[in-house]
Write an enzyme that holds these catalytic residues in place. Structure first.
Site, mmCIF file in Angstrom:
data_model
loop_
_atom_site.group_PDB
_atom_site.id
_atom_site.type_symbol
_atom_site.label_atom_id
_atom_site.label_comp_id
_atom_site.label_asym_id
_atom_site.label_seq_id
_atom_site.Cartn_x
_atom_site.Cartn_y
_atom_site.Cartn_z
ATOM 1 N N ASN A 284 -7.822 18.199 -23.830
ATOM 2 C CA ASN A 284 -7.941 19.427 -24.604
ATOM 3 C C ASN A 284 -9.313 19.622 -25.225
ATOM 4 O O ASN A 284 -9.770 20.754 -25.391
ATOM 5 C CB ASN A 284 -6.878 19.427 -25.710
ATOM 6 C CG ASN A 284 -7.178 20.437 -26.793
ATOM 7 O OD1 ASN A 284 -7.063 21.649 -26.582
ATOM 8 N ND2 ASN A 284 -7.590 19.956 -27.969
ATOM 9 N N TYR B 155 -20.737 26.754 -20.311
ATOM 10 C CA TYR B 155 -19.291 26.715 -20.560
ATOM 11 C C TYR B 155 -18.525 27.256 -19.351
ATOM 12 O O TYR B 155 -17.552 26.634 -18.902
ATOM 13 C CB TYR B 155 -18.972 27.526 -21.807
ATOM 14 C CG TYR B 155 -17.528 27.447 -22.252
ATOM 15 C CD1 TYR B 155 -17.017 26.292 -22.839
ATOM 16 C CD2 TYR B 155 -16.671 28.536 -22.100
ATOM 17 C CE1 TYR B 155 -15.695 26.231 -23.259
ATOM 18 C CE2 TYR B 155 -15.356 28.483 -22.510
ATOM 19 C CZ TYR B 155 -14.866 27.327 -23.091
ATOM 20 O OH TYR B 155 -13.549 27.273 -23.498
ATOM 21 N N ILE C 262 -3.663 12.949 -26.365
ATOM 22 C CA ILE C 262 -4.251 14.271 -26.569
ATOM 23 C C ILE C 262 -5.660 14.127 -27.104
ATOM 24 O O ILE C 262 -5.872 13.527 -28.166
ATOM 25 C CB ILE C 262 -3.405 15.105 -27.562
ATOM 26 C CG1 ILE C 262 -1.940 15.156 -27.114
ATOM 27 C CG2 ILE C 262 -3.982 16.511 -27.699
ATOM 28 C CD1 ILE C 262 -0.987 15.594 -28.190
ATOM 29 N N THR D 114 -9.312 29.848 -33.849
ATOM 30 C CA THR D 114 -9.733 28.464 -34.054
ATOM 31 C C THR D 114 -11.207 28.410 -34.460
ATOM 32 O O THR D 114 -11.903 29.422 -34.489
ATOM 33 C CB THR D 114 -9.552 27.644 -32.771
ATOM 34 O OG1 THR D 114 -10.400 28.201 -31.749
ATOM 35 C CG2 THR D 114 -8.098 27.663 -32.296
ATOM 36 N N LYS E 231 -15.980 24.868 -16.982
ATOM 37 C CA LYS E 231 -14.560 25.220 -16.856
ATOM 38 C C LYS E 231 -14.199 25.572 -15.410
ATOM 39 O O LYS E 231 -13.104 25.245 -14.933
ATOM 40 C CB LYS E 231 -14.215 26.368 -17.804
ATOM 41 C CG LYS E 231 -14.256 25.986 -19.272
ATOM 42 C CD LYS E 231 -13.337 24.820 -19.592
ATOM 43 C CE LYS E 231 -13.317 24.493 -21.072
ATOM 44 N NZ LYS E 231 -12.415 23.345 -21.396
#
Length: 250
Positions: free
Chosen positions: A87, A152, A6, A189, A156
């Site tokens: 991630n 971004y 991860i 987050t 993605k």
């Protein structure tokens, strides 16, 4: 043995995924610039294999070195399954095109796109005798334009296409390997803190994102992580699919 590797596992979604997988008796390889002591201790309590690797994913030479070492460890004769969760991600630069910081653009592309491609490529080379499942953590921003997030959104969107193309190649080869995308939605987050700290001039929708926090609309990382792991252990994962947490939690 089952291993999960991860990236970005020191906090947020990555740490929550690691903690849930440990509870499912999966051995953990953690990759981040810092180590999460809680994840390490939980793995020790469960008497599972755990190893942390410090890595700056914005440096391709470092990625090559670290993940070559990881692959030597996990792709052994008694490894049955490997789960790779790409991630780690960065949102910066948040600004309009014309005002972008070149160095931040480079880091964004390296971390969000190049690192997952390089790591996935290496692992697919090495995974000869075991099943490999790759999860690329993506974003709804990869499917729609958001002012101030040009880099971004672009990384993605490219990651989604890389996921779908790789899955198609593996299916053509009748491979047992699986690769999917996972869009985690809006979570409480550090990335959300970073978004809310930007300026109105740089980010057109800042008031909307402030509202998510004020109205309690941000999901916890644990909820989002559990939805992903529940999907993975269900045995009903369709390679090439970009899964959205909103659909999984219905």
């Amino acid at each position: 043995m089952k291993y999960a590797i991860i990236t970005g596992s020191s906090k947020g979604l990555g740490a929550s995924i690691a903690e849930r997988l440990i509870k499912e008796n999966v051995n953990i390889v953690s990759v981040a610039r810092t180590e999460n002591e809680g994840v390490r201790k939980l793995a020790a309590e469960k008497d599972l294999f755990y190893k942390h690797f410090t890595c700056d994913l914005s440096k391709v030479d470092e990625v090559d070195l670290v993940f070559s070492e990881i692959s030597d460890i996990i792709f052994s004769g008694n490894t049955e399954e490997v789960l790779l969760v790409n991630n780690a991600g960065v949102i910066e630069p948040i600004d309009k095109v014309g005002n972008l910081d070149t160095n931040k653009v480079n880091i964004n592309i390296q971390v969000n796109l190049l690192a997952p491609i390089v790591i996935s490529n290496l692992f697919l080379q090495k995974a000869k005798d075991c099943k490999l499942t790759i999860v690329n953590v993506t974003s709804g921003a990869g499917e729609r334009p958001i002012q101030g997030w040009s880099t971004y959104c672009s990384t993605k969107a490219a990651l989604n296409m890389f996921t779908k193309t790789t899955a198609l190649e593996q299916q053509s080869e009748q491979s047992k390997h699986v690769i999917i995308g996972y869009s985690p939605g809006i979570m409480d987050t550090d990335m959300q803190v970073e978004i809310r700290s930007s300026s109105k001039d740089s980010f057109h929708d800042i008031e909307t994102f402030k509202g998510y926090k004020e109205q309690g609309l941000l999901r916890s990382a644990d909820v989002v992580a559990n939805a992903l792991v529940d999907l993975l252990i269900s045995g009903d994962v369709q390679s090439g699919t970009i899964y959205n947490v909103n659909e999984l939690l219905k």
